[in-house]
Design a protein around this motif. Structure first.
Motif, short mmCIF file in Angstrom:
data_model
loop_
_atom_site.label_atom_id
_atom_site.label_comp_id
_atom_site.label_asym_id
_atom_site.label_seq_id
_atom_site.Cartn_x
_atom_site.Cartn_y
_atom_site.Cartn_z
N CYS A 307 0.80 -1.14 -0.03
CA CYS A 307 -0.02 0.08 -0.04
C CYS A 307 1.00 1.15 0.00
O CYS A 307 0.43 2.35 -0.33
N CYS A 310 0.95 2.83 -3.51
CA CYS A 310 -0.22 2.55 -3.94
C CYS A 310 -0.75 3.93 -4.84
O CYS A 310 -1.34 4.80 -4.00
N ARG A 312 -3.20 3.83 -7.33
CA ARG A 312 -4.37 3.44 -8.08
C ARG A 312 -5.72 3.81 -7.71
O ARG A 312 -5.97 3.71 -6.51
N CYS A 324 -9.60 2.34 -3.09
CA CYS A 324 -9.00 1.13 -2.71
C CYS A 324 -9.77 -0.17 -3.15
O CYS A 324 -10.76 -0.42 -3.22
N LEU A 325 -9.20 -1.19 -3.51
CA LEU A 325 -9.73 -2.51 -3.94
C LEU A 325 -10.58 -3.01 -2.99
O LEU A 325 -11.51 -3.70 -3.06
N PHE A 326 -10.13 -2.66 -1.63
CA PHE A 326 -10.98 -3.26 -0.55
C PHE A 326 -11.90 -2.23 -0.10
O PHE A 326 -12.61 -2.42 1.26
N ASP A 359 -6.44 5.26 2.58
CA ASP A 359 -6.64 3.51 2.53
C ASP A 359 -5.28 2.75 2.57
O ASP A 359 -4.33 3.32 1.73
N SER A 362 -4.28 -3.46 2.91
CA SER A 362 -3.46 -4.71 2.94
C SER A 362 -2.60 -4.46 4.19
O SER A 362 -2.21 -5.58 4.80
FE1 SF4 Z 1 -3.98 -0.07 -2.91
FE2 SF4 Z 1 -5.82 -0.74 -1.12
FE3 SF4 Z 1 -4.19 -2.82 -2.58
FE4 SF4 Z 1 -3.25 -1.25 -0.40
S1 SF4 Z 1 -5.15 -2.57 -0.24
S2 SF4 Z 1 -2.40 -1.60 -2.50
S3 SF4 Z 1 -4.26 0.66 -0.86
S4 SF4 Z 1 -5.59 -1.13 -3.25
#
Ligand code: SF4
Ligand code: SAM
Ligand code: SF4
Length: 386
Positions: A307, A310, A312, A324-326, A359, A362
């Motif tokens: 993270c 990150c 994205r 965030c993917l989560f 965020d 992970s």
């Molecule tokens: Fe990015 Fe969220 Fe994955 Fe961390 S958990 S790398 S913030 S998408």
């Protein structure tokens, strides 16, 4: 011994309707900027990569993503009117590019199911980065429609593709996609993409312990020396429908160890900041990277959080921005676009949302007990895109 059958209760909440309030406040000086003027979030991360989900539908039912028992004929997908149009997507993408985005990945669901996707690609490929360069424009696909579409995608301006493929054994592959789709047709699609010049091609293999780990070596051998980069992805706890359990995750360190016993590897430097995959090159007899043999990647989203850098953002099929993917909720950009917001307001909203981003799921999960996050409310991968 067979365990007694216990019905699985899936706490499926429709996160699609929930949205965080979208800030429309004017752009203020408290928005952090790097020395080069780029927007930064609360953890000093710039915004570089935008993933756009163009459909929530798919012709596969991979059990780790869209399990058949949930995504059946009674499942309600988004109505067409809820989807962002190509013009709306391009308008939003333009704002992100103005904030420093350099790479756009189209995803889904299965992006090649979206009608006339080539028209969207034409529009996006006309955008230019802040430095005046073409975007790194790519797409992730299950490969089932590639043989038919590869040339048109290239002609529309797509640069490359990532194809998901979880094994070479036909029986295993058919059972993982759960619609009996043959592996040979995906391989034909990959060849068509290569012939069309959609490279360098990446191949994504999700590894599930107890399901396809014995496909790791055959996959490595098959793609070694082809110029394609095979990436092994740890099975992730995305969404709530896949019944994720930590004991089905095969850590990337074990994947690397396994391949290394047969095909020696050397670790390579990341090619750019924020890269999700750790790179390993095939070694020659002198223990150095053999360029002709190529490299693999491992994406350790569960066992090794990345993270920290990150960069994205994700735009859902119906125009919600997820950081965030989560994440469990996104910011509704569609309502701004459909309310005829001025470009300046849209730009300002995106700046504020990114500036407030904290965020790091992970990283936080690493501090939790195994399986602790498994019941948490999260959006589905098929909705937000991978
Ligand atoms: Fe990015 Fe969220 Fe994955 Fe961390 S958990 S790398 S913030 S998408
Ligand atoms: N349908 C396209 C495909 O499969 O390539 C694009 C969308 S799919 C959601 C994007 C990527 O997410 C694929 O490479 C898929 O393997 C990966 N994925 C989906 N669910 C996953 C999970 N639970 N863990 C790890 N990767 C997953
Ligand atoms: Fe479909 Fe891709 Fe999800 Fe498989 S991983 S079900 S192909 S969206």
């Amino acid at each position: 011994m067979t365990e007694p059958y216990t019905p699985r209760v899936v706490p499926l909440l429709d996160q699609r309707s929930a949205a965080l309030p979208t800030p429309a406040a004017a752009f203020t000086s408290d928005t952090r900027r790097a020395a080069d003027g780029l927007l930064l979030d609360t953890r000093q991360r710039p915004l570089r990569d935008l993933r756009i989900s163009v459909t929530d539908r798919c012709n596969f039912r991979c059990n780790y993503c869209m399990p058949k028992e949930i995504f059946d004929k009674n499942y309600s997908y988004l109505p067409h009117a809820a989807l962002l149009s190509f013009e709306e997507i391009t308008r939003i993408a333009k704002v992100f590019v103005a904030h420093g985005v350099q790479k756009i990945r189209l995803t889904g669901g299965e992006p090649l199911l979206r009608k006339n996707i080539e028209r969207l690609i034409e529009q996006l490929s006309a955008l230019r980065t802040l430095e005046g360069r073409a975007l790194d424009l790519t797409l992730t696909t299950n490969g089932s429609l590639l043989a038919r579409k590869a040339r048109a995608l290239k002609a529309a301006g797509l640069q490359r593709v990532t194809v998901s493929l979880d094994g070479l054994d036909d029986a295993i592959f058919r059972s993982m996609n759960d619609v009996d789709f043959p592996v040979a047709d995906v391989l034909t699609g990959i060849e068509a993409a290569r012939d069309a010049g959609l490279g360098p091609i990446k191949i994504n293999m999700v590894v599930k312990r107890g399901t396809n780990e014995h496909q790791i070596l055959p996959m490595a051998r098959r793609f070694m020396g082809t110029g394609m980069v095979l990436r092994f992805i740890e099975y992730m706890d995305v969404g709530v429908t896949n019944g994720w359990r930590m004991n089905e995750v095969l850590p990337s360190s074990e994947v690397v160890k396994l391949i290394h016993t047969e095909l020696p590897l050397v670790q390579l430097e990341p090619s750019q900041p924020g890269e999700t995959a750790e790179r390993w090159g095939y070694a020659n007899a002198a223990g150095q990277h053999d360029q002709a043999a190529g490299e693999i990647g491992v994406i350790s989203s569960v066992t090794q959080a990345f993270c920290g850098d990150c960069n994205r953002a994700r735009l859902s099929t119906e125009g919600k921005l997820f950081l965030c993917l989560f994440a469990s909720q996104g910011y509704d950009l569609r309502s701004l676009v459909r309310a005829d917001a001025a470009d300046a307001d849209l730009t300002s909203a995106v700046a504020h949302i990114w500036a407030g981003r904290a965020d790091r799921y992970s990283e936080l999960r690493s501090a939790m007990a195994p399986d602790a996050g498994s019941g948490r409310r999260r959006v589905e991968m098929s909705y937000i895109g991978g």
